[in-house]
Design a protein around this motif. Sequence first.
Motif, PDB file in Angstrom:
ATOM      1  N   THR A 192      13.739  11.309 -25.491  1.00 31.18           N
ATOM      2  CA  THR A 192      13.995  12.739 -25.343  1.00 31.18           C
ATOM      3  C   THR A 192      13.547  13.522 -26.569  1.00 31.18           C
ATOM      4  OG1 THR A 192      16.288  12.455 -26.091  1.00 31.18           O
ATOM      5  CG2 THR A 192      15.887  12.444 -23.706  1.00 31.18           C
ATOM      6  N   PHE A 193      13.528  12.897 -27.747  1.00 31.30           N
ATOM      7  CA  PHE A 193      13.017  13.583 -28.932  1.00 31.30           C
ATOM      8  C   PHE A 193      11.526  13.862 -28.769  1.00 31.30           C
ATOM      9  CE2 PHE A 193      10.969  13.422 -33.143  1.00 31.30           C
ATOM     10  CZ  PHE A 193      11.526  14.576 -33.682  1.00 31.30           C
ATOM     11  N   GLU A 194      10.767  12.913 -28.235  1.00 35.06           N
ATOM     12  CA  GLU A 194       9.341  13.152 -27.990  1.00 35.06           C
ATOM     13  C   GLU A 194       9.150  14.307 -27.010  1.00 35.06           C
ATOM     14  OE1 GLU A 194       7.441   9.602 -26.718  1.00 35.06           O
ATOM     15  OE2 GLU A 194       7.801   8.521 -28.597  1.00 35.06           O
ATOM     16  N   ARG A 195       9.976  14.358 -25.990  1.00 32.32           N
ATOM     17  CA  ARG A 195       9.878  15.452 -25.016  1.00 32.32           C
ATOM     18  C   ARG A 195      10.291  16.774 -25.656  1.00 32.32           C
ATOM     19  NH1 ARG A 195      12.249  12.534 -19.461  1.00 32.32           N
ATOM     20  NH2 ARG A 195      10.614  10.939 -19.374  1.00 32.32           N
ATOM     21  N   VAL A 201      14.878  19.425 -22.467  1.00 37.81           N
ATOM     22  CA  VAL A 201      13.511  18.953 -22.681  1.00 37.81           C
ATOM     23  C   VAL A 201      12.677  18.960 -21.400  1.00 37.81           C
ATOM     24  CG1 VAL A 201      14.245  17.563 -24.637  1.00 37.81           C
ATOM     25  CG2 VAL A 201      14.125  16.498 -22.375  1.00 37.81           C
ATOM     26  N   GLU A 202      13.321  19.175 -20.231  1.00 42.29           N
ATOM     27  CA  GLU A 202      12.590  19.217 -18.970  1.00 42.29           C
ATOM     28  C   GLU A 202      12.641  20.595 -18.310  1.00 42.29           C
ATOM     29  OE1 GLU A 202      10.783  16.763 -17.203  1.00 42.29           O
ATOM     30  OE2 GLU A 202      10.832  15.730 -19.126  1.00 42.29           O
ATOM     31  N   ARG A 203      13.345  21.540 -18.894  1.00 45.98           N
ATOM     32  CA  ARG A 203      13.529  22.863 -18.273  1.00 45.98           C
ATOM     33  C   ARG A 203      12.263  23.706 -18.433  1.00 45.98           C
ATOM     34  NH1 ARG A 203      18.554  25.054 -17.315  1.00 45.98           N
ATOM     35  NH2 ARG A 203      18.447  27.094 -16.292  1.00 45.98           N
ATOM     36  N   GLU A 204      11.847  24.377 -17.366  1.00 48.92           N
ATOM     37  CA  GLU A 204      10.665  25.229 -17.412  1.00 48.92           C
ATOM     38  C   GLU A 204      11.008  26.672 -17.760  1.00 48.92           C
ATOM     39  OE1 GLU A 204       7.470  23.171 -14.348  1.00 48.92           O
ATOM     40  OE2 GLU A 204       8.594  24.939 -13.669  1.00 48.92           O
ATOM     41  N   ALA A 205      11.967  27.277 -17.034  1.00 45.92           N
ATOM     42  CA  ALA A 205      12.190  28.722 -17.144  1.00 45.92           C
ATOM     43  C   ALA A 205      12.820  29.113 -18.477  1.00 45.92           C
ATOM     44  CB  ALA A 205      13.041  29.210 -15.973  1.00 45.92           C
ATOM     45  N   THR A 206      13.965  28.550 -18.782  1.00 53.41           N
ATOM     46  CA  THR A 206      14.677  28.910 -20.019  1.00 53.41           C
ATOM     47  C   THR A 206      15.105  27.642 -20.744  1.00 53.41           C
ATOM     48  OG1 THR A 206      16.702  29.147 -18.701  1.00 53.41           O
ATOM     49  CG2 THR A 206      15.490  31.168 -19.226  1.00 53.41           C
ATOM     50  N   PRO A 207      14.171  26.989 -21.418  1.00 56.16           N
ATOM     51  CA  PRO A 207      14.483  25.724 -22.093  1.00 56.16           C
ATOM     52  C   PRO A 207      15.159  25.945 -23.437  1.00 56.16           C
ATOM     53  CG  PRO A 207      12.176  26.241 -22.367  1.00 56.16           C
ATOM     54  CD  PRO A 207      12.751  27.347 -21.537  1.00 56.16           C
ATOM     55  N   LEU A 208      16.466  26.113 -23.429  1.00 62.50           N
ATOM     56  CA  LEU A 208      17.189  26.366 -24.676  1.00 62.50           C
ATOM     57  C   LEU A 208      17.150  25.133 -25.573  1.00 62.50           C
ATOM     58  CD1 LEU A 208      20.296  28.352 -23.387  1.00 62.50           C
ATOM     59  CD2 LEU A 208      18.008  29.167 -23.982  1.00 62.50           C
TER      60      LEU A 208
END
Length: 455
Positions: A29-32, A308-315
């Motif tokens: 997940t750090f890479e993402r 790490v997978e969110r498109e719209a609002t990747p907080l």
Amino acid sequence: MIGADVAPTGVHFDRELETMPWERVQAMTFERLQRQLERVYALSPHYRRKLDAAGVRPGDVRHPDDLARIPFFEKDEERECQQRQPPLGDHLCVDPVDVVRVHASSGTTGTPTLFALTAADLATWDRVMGRTFHTMGMRAEDVFCILGNLSMFVGGVPALTAASWIGACSVPVGATAGTERTLELLRLMGTTVVGATPSFAVYLGELVEKILGIRAADLGLRLLMVGGEPGGQIPAVRRQISAVWDCPVRDVMGMGEFAGVMWAESDDEAGMHFCGQAEIHLELIDPESGEARPFEDGATGELVYSAVEREATPLLRFRSHDHVRVRTGPTPSGRTSPRITTLGRTDDMLLVRGINVFPSAVRDVVASLVPDTTGHIRILLSGPGPLVSPPLPIEVEVASALPEERHDALRERLGGLIRERLNFTAEVRLIPEGTLPRTALKTQYIHRLDRPTTP
């Protein structure tokens, strides 16, 4: 229909992911997160300003220790983004035409915080929430009735679609069907799993015999899923719910910015397992200093999330203000993600003469004296907090069956237990049973007397 990209096998929904060593999960997940950082810097005006002000460029974050260079994202900041560029905010990373659904925070005052989702984001939610429900024990043969808010709340419609995604039959009863209609539907559908807030689960269970003429246990629930407020992990409240319904209680937790549910207890009852392994990077920090803490058995701290997978609002590095205790020992299922017990929200925590007081801990003490009390409380604050001078005023509902001549003894006993277990002095005010509101929505344990009442 079960999602095409995964095939549940027994206790696991995705065995490879759920049993993967936690260090490997964190590295993945750090890479993402690194790729997501590049993306938000390119697409979000807010994040570009934020990172530039901190003197950080995406390429500077090469090691997990470098995450400390990225400023935290706070709830107030999210609101400011949406006020500055309504309705979805200048932290949005897609063209608004790609947004296919909008949800909102469950807050009851002020302008709600909006959560934008693309079609891919909805698929991510189904995957995370479906994995969470499977961890909790839900299966394709279950009939699932959600008794939450089906309006814009992330624990409403998304919970139904995620349960359907793993093959369960979802029934959108909601929070507004009315008590009698709700119970009739639970019986008619042969419901096996119910989702509700802990306080509503207690309230509804106590009404079954009056409305249906049978015990709540006779409805035959297999699992009762609770969330949306503290209670599921408060021992006395948990016993109260389980005694009424005569079935296991499973606590779940989520956050609107990331997923309606992403933590869940399983049959091992060894704390809530993290179920967003591939989609959310997880951190534990010291609530006061903000410094990182390792996920070690017995560690306490505040959870921080990055989508790490969110498109719209990747907080990124969003402070949850959820204060938790971590458990990492082996479990029968072999799941490797951290497990937590919630202690309370750091932004709800009170300081009474130097003593940390979580409202959920107060409720645990009060609920331990059921049936003399109903278990319902309200803490009264005359100022903004968190600093409070003792005694702390606490309204406690006394059971109507308790004779009035025993009220003084109950008041003294409660005061003594609070001093003994929580180390502060309370002013216990007994109020009649039924005084405090019962709702399927989130229960507020703190009443601020310095704020005007919303009509």
